[in-house]
Every structure is written in C-alpha cells, then in structure tokens.
Design a protein around this motif. Sequence first.
Motif, PDB file in Angstrom:
ATOM      1  N   LEU A 150       0.817  -1.215   0.000  1.00  0.00           N
ATOM      2  CA  LEU A 150       0.000   0.000   0.000  1.00  0.00           C
ATOM      3  C   LEU A 150       0.849   1.262   0.000  1.00  0.00           C
ATOM      4  O   LEU A 150       1.963   1.268   0.525  1.00  0.00           O
ATOM      5  CB  LEU A 150      -0.895   0.032   1.242  1.00  0.00           C
ATOM      6  CG  LEU A 150      -2.095  -0.880   1.258  1.00  0.00           C
ATOM      7  CD1 LEU A 150      -2.808  -0.778   2.604  1.00  0.00           C
ATOM      8  CD2 LEU A 150      -3.058  -0.567   0.129  1.00  0.00           C
ATOM      9  N   PRO A 151       0.283   2.354  -0.538  1.00  0.00           N
ATOM     10  CA  PRO A 151       0.955   3.651  -0.396  1.00  0.00           C
ATOM     11  C   PRO A 151       1.095   3.983   1.094  1.00  0.00           C
ATOM     12  O   PRO A 151       0.233   3.626   1.906  1.00  0.00           O
ATOM     13  CB  PRO A 151      -0.012   4.635  -1.068  1.00  0.00           C
ATOM     14  CG  PRO A 151      -0.872   3.795  -1.949  1.00  0.00           C
ATOM     15  CD  PRO A 151      -0.957   2.443  -1.301  1.00  0.00           C
ATOM     16  N   THR A 152       2.154   4.663   1.434  1.00  0.00           N
ATOM     17  CA  THR A 152       2.443   4.968   2.832  1.00  0.00           C
ATOM     18  C   THR A 152       1.272   5.636   3.539  1.00  0.00           C
ATOM     19  O   THR A 152       0.964   5.317   4.687  1.00  0.00           O
ATOM     20  CB  THR A 152       3.687   5.876   2.925  1.00  0.00           C
ATOM     21  OG1 THR A 152       4.756   5.231   2.249  1.00  0.00           O
ATOM     22  CG2 THR A 152       4.068   6.152   4.352  1.00  0.00           C
ATOM     23  N   ASP A 153       0.586   6.558   2.865  1.00  0.00           N
ATOM     24  CA  ASP A 153      -0.506   7.296   3.488  1.00  0.00           C
ATOM     25  C   ASP A 153      -1.647   6.400   3.955  1.00  0.00           C
ATOM     26  O   ASP A 153      -2.301   6.693   4.940  1.00  0.00           O
ATOM     27  CB  ASP A 153      -1.066   8.351   2.532  1.00  0.00           C
ATOM     28  CG  ASP A 153      -0.093   9.498   2.299  1.00  0.00           C
ATOM     29  OD1 ASP A 153       0.898   9.597   3.053  1.00  0.00           O
ATOM     30  OD2 ASP A 153      -0.322  10.278   1.371  1.00  0.00           O
ATOM     31  N   SER A 154      -1.903   5.337   3.234  1.00  0.00           N
ATOM     32  CA  SER A 154      -3.031   4.491   3.609  1.00  0.00           C
ATOM     33  C   SER A 154      -2.624   3.244   4.398  1.00  0.00           C
ATOM     34  O   SER A 154      -3.469   2.629   5.048  1.00  0.00           O
ATOM     35  CB  SER A 154      -3.841   4.090   2.374  1.00  0.00           C
ATOM     36  OG  SER A 154      -3.065   3.361   1.473  1.00  0.00           O
ATOM     37  N   ARG A 155      -1.347   2.881   4.407  1.00  0.00           N
ATOM     38  CA  ARG A 155      -0.903   1.639   5.066  1.00  0.00           C
ATOM     39  C   ARG A 155      -1.254   1.610   6.556  1.00  0.00           C
ATOM     40  O   ARG A 155      -1.850   0.650   7.045  1.00  0.00           O
ATOM     41  CB  ARG A 155       0.593   1.433   4.880  1.00  0.00           C
ATOM     42  CG  ARG A 155       1.089   0.113   5.466  1.00  0.00           C
ATOM     43  CD  ARG A 155       2.572  -0.118   5.222  1.00  0.00           C
ATOM     44  NE  ARG A 155       2.870   0.012   3.814  1.00  0.00           N
ATOM     45  CZ  ARG A 155       3.853   0.779   3.324  1.00  0.00           C
ATOM     46  NH1 ARG A 155       4.639   1.465   4.126  1.00  0.00           N
ATOM     47  NH2 ARG A 155       4.057   0.856   2.035  1.00  0.00           N
ATOM     48  N   ALA A 156      -0.918   2.660   7.286  1.00  0.00           N
ATOM     49  CA  ALA A 156      -1.186   2.685   8.729  1.00  0.00           C
ATOM     50  C   ALA A 156      -2.684   2.689   9.004  1.00  0.00           C
ATOM     51  O   ALA A 156      -3.156   2.043   9.944  1.00  0.00           O
ATOM     52  CB  ALA A 156      -0.527   3.887   9.376  1.00  0.00           C
ATOM     53  N   VAL A 157      -3.441   3.390   8.186  1.00  0.00           N
ATOM     54  CA  VAL A 157      -4.897   3.446   8.361  1.00  0.00           C
ATOM     55  C   VAL A 157      -5.502   2.063   8.134  1.00  0.00           C
ATOM     56  O   VAL A 157      -6.320   1.594   8.928  1.00  0.00           O
ATOM     57  CB  VAL A 157      -5.525   4.485   7.411  1.00  0.00           C
ATOM     58  CG1 VAL A 157      -7.046   4.424   7.459  1.00  0.00           C
ATOM     59  CG2 VAL A 157      -5.034   5.884   7.761  1.00  0.00           C
ATOM     60  N   VAL A 158      -5.105   1.390   7.073  1.00  0.00           N
ATOM     61  CA  VAL A 158      -5.650   0.058   6.790  1.00  0.00           C
ATOM     62  C   VAL A 158      -5.225  -0.934   7.864  1.00  0.00           C
ATOM     63  O   VAL A 158      -6.013  -1.793   8.274  1.00  0.00           O
ATOM     64  CB  VAL A 158      -5.251  -0.416   5.373  1.00  0.00           C
ATOM     65  CG1 VAL A 158      -5.704  -1.845   5.130  1.00  0.00           C
ATOM     66  CG2 VAL A 158      -5.859   0.511   4.322  1.00  0.00           C
ATOM     67  N   ALA A 159      -4.017  -0.809   8.367  1.00  0.00           N
ATOM     68  CA  ALA A 159      -3.572  -1.696   9.453  1.00  0.00           C
ATOM     69  C   ALA A 159      -4.441  -1.498  10.699  1.00  0.00           C
ATOM     70  O   ALA A 159      -4.801  -2.463  11.378  1.00  0.00           O
ATOM     71  CB  ALA A 159      -2.105  -1.457   9.771  1.00  0.00           C
ATOM     72  N   GLU A 160      -4.788  -0.255  11.001  1.00  0.00           N
ATOM     73  CA  GLU A 160      -5.654   0.007  12.158  1.00  0.00           C
ATOM     74  C   GLU A 160      -7.079  -0.494  11.901  1.00  0.00           C
ATOM     75  O   GLU A 160      -7.725  -1.040  12.805  1.00  0.00           O
ATOM     76  CB  GLU A 160      -5.664   1.500  12.500  1.00  0.00           C
ATOM     77  CG  GLU A 160      -6.522   1.867  13.678  1.00  0.00           C
ATOM     78  CD  GLU A 160      -6.088   1.259  15.009  1.00  0.00           C
ATOM     79  OE1 GLU A 160      -6.877   1.335  15.972  1.00  0.00           O
ATOM     80  OE2 GLU A 160      -4.969   0.704  15.104  1.00  0.00           O
ATOM     81  N   ILE A 161      -7.570  -0.335  10.684  1.00  0.00           N
ATOM     82  CA  ILE A 161      -8.884  -0.881  10.338  1.00  0.00           C
ATOM     83  C   ILE A 161      -8.872  -2.393  10.525  1.00  0.00           C
ATOM     84  O   ILE A 161      -9.807  -2.973  11.099  1.00  0.00           O
ATOM     85  CB  ILE A 161      -9.277  -0.491   8.898  1.00  0.00           C
ATOM     86  CG1 ILE A 161      -9.608   0.999   8.849  1.00  0.00           C
ATOM     87  CG2 ILE A 161     -10.440  -1.337   8.385  1.00  0.00           C
ATOM     88  CD1 ILE A 161      -9.801   1.551   7.456  1.00  0.00           C
ATOM     89  N   ARG A 162      -7.821  -3.040  10.070  1.00  0.00           N
ATOM     90  CA  ARG A 162      -7.677  -4.488  10.241  1.00  0.00           C
ATOM     91  C   ARG A 162      -7.751  -4.867  11.719  1.00  0.00           C
ATOM     92  O   ARG A 162      -8.467  -5.776  12.108  1.00  0.00           O
ATOM     93  CB  ARG A 162      -6.342  -4.929   9.653  1.00  0.00           C
ATOM     94  CG  ARG A 162      -6.014  -6.385   9.827  1.00  0.00           C
ATOM     95  CD  ARG A 162      -4.566  -6.644   9.439  1.00  0.00           C
ATOM     96  NE  ARG A 162      -4.288  -8.056   9.276  1.00  0.00           N
ATOM     97  CZ  ARG A 162      -3.069  -8.523   9.130  1.00  0.00           C
ATOM     98  NH1 ARG A 162      -2.014  -7.718   9.114  1.00  0.00           N
ATOM     99  NH2 ARG A 162      -2.875  -9.829   8.995  1.00  0.00           N
ATOM    100  N   ARG A 163      -6.999  -4.142  12.544  1.00  0.00           N
ATOM    101  CA  ARG A 163      -6.989  -4.426  13.981  1.00  0.00           C
ATOM    102  C   ARG A 163      -8.382  -4.252  14.583  1.00  0.00           C
ATOM    103  O   ARG A 163      -8.834  -5.082  15.359  1.00  0.00           O
ATOM    104  CB  ARG A 163      -5.984  -3.499  14.676  1.00  0.00           C
ATOM    105  CG  ARG A 163      -5.741  -3.852  16.132  1.00  0.00           C
ATOM    106  CD  ARG A 163      -4.855  -2.824  16.822  1.00  0.00           C
ATOM    107  NE  ARG A 163      -5.526  -1.568  17.084  1.00  0.00           N
ATOM    108  CZ  ARG A 163      -6.477  -1.400  18.025  1.00  0.00           C
ATOM    109  NH1 ARG A 163      -6.856  -2.402  18.775  1.00  0.00           N
ATOM    110  NH2 ARG A 163      -7.031  -0.217  18.204  1.00  0.00           N
ATOM    111  N   ARG A 164      -9.059  -3.189  14.198  1.00  0.00           N
ATOM    112  CA  ARG A 164     -10.395  -2.908  14.748  1.00  0.00           C
ATOM    113  C   ARG A 164     -11.406  -3.967  14.315  1.00  0.00           C
ATOM    114  O   ARG A 164     -12.240  -4.401  15.116  1.00  0.00           O
ATOM    115  CB  ARG A 164     -10.872  -1.530  14.306  1.00  0.00           C
ATOM    116  CG  ARG A 164     -10.003  -0.370  14.743  1.00  0.00           C
ATOM    117  CD  ARG A 164     -10.235  -0.026  16.202  1.00  0.00           C
ATOM    118  NE  ARG A 164      -9.504   1.166  16.585  1.00  0.00           N
ATOM    119  CZ  ARG A 164     -10.070   2.275  17.059  1.00  0.00           C
ATOM    120  NH1 ARG A 164     -11.378   2.343  17.217  1.00  0.00           N
ATOM    121  NH2 ARG A 164      -9.326   3.298  17.393  1.00  0.00           N
ATOM    122  N   ILE A 165     -11.354  -4.364  13.057  1.00  0.00           N
ATOM    123  CA  ILE A 165     -12.291  -5.387  12.558  1.00  0.00           C
ATOM    124  C   ILE A 165     -12.026  -6.711  13.263  1.00  0.00           C
ATOM    125  O   ILE A 165     -12.963  -7.388  13.702  1.00  0.00           O
ATOM    126  CB  ILE A 165     -12.179  -5.524  11.028  1.00  0.00           C
ATOM    127  CG1 ILE A 165     -12.734  -4.268  10.343  1.00  0.00           C
ATOM    128  CG2 ILE A 165     -12.914  -6.779  10.548  1.00  0.00           C
ATOM    129  CD1 ILE A 165     -12.455  -4.210   8.860  1.00  0.00           C
TER     130      ILE A 165
END
Length: 117
Positions: A15-30
């Motif tokens: 993923l692009p750097t800008d979205s990588r951390a956000v998607v990782a947190e979404i993954r954790r939350r889900i």
Amino acid sequence: MPPRFADVDAYLAALPTDSRAVVAEIRRRIRAVAPPDAVEEIAYQMPTIKLDGKNLLHYAGWRQHVSLYPIPAADEALRAEMARYADGKGTLKFPLREPIPYELIERVAAALVEERR
C-alpha cells in the motif's frame, strides 16, 4: 496485470504509505469485533474477513481513501452515521484527508457479524 497478494501482510506492505497505517488500524479494529472463528484472507485482491465460509467484509486502501464493502442493513442511527461515507451501492469510502472514524468502522463490522449470525 495487478499484483497478486499471498496474504493480508503482503497487501499492507504494497500500500501507499498514506493508507498503510490506516488500513492496518482498520484491520486491527475489525479483528477485535470479529468472532474467533472468522478467517482473514485475500479475496478480490483485498483483505477479506470470512465467516462460516462466506465473505463477510472487505476493506481496501487507495491513494486518497480507504473503503469497506458491503454496507450492513443496520438500524436507523447507524445508517444515518454511515450515509456521509456511502459511495455507490454497498461501499463506504473514508477520505484520508479527514480523521478516520474507527469506532464507526467497528460498529459496521459488528453489524455485519450480527446480520450473519
């Protein structure tokens, strides 16, 4: 031909750097609200949570937003809160230029689990 991902970790790494951390947190939350028997895999070249052998929820990172698919039927209050992010039939799109509503994403995932169970 678009890249093929072996697993969610490989997807995140690409993923692009800008979205990588956000998607990782979404993954954790889900994963925090998904039942223990839910399975994580790649389907349609995006991270997917499966429950009882069927796709429950997909999420994806893009350059300017992250998305969740599908939208649960949900109660009126949750539908109203999701409306701002609805983008087409069955998609929630969260712009990266705005704060990501992680609590809403958790409630969406929990509503999908409840619908399935």
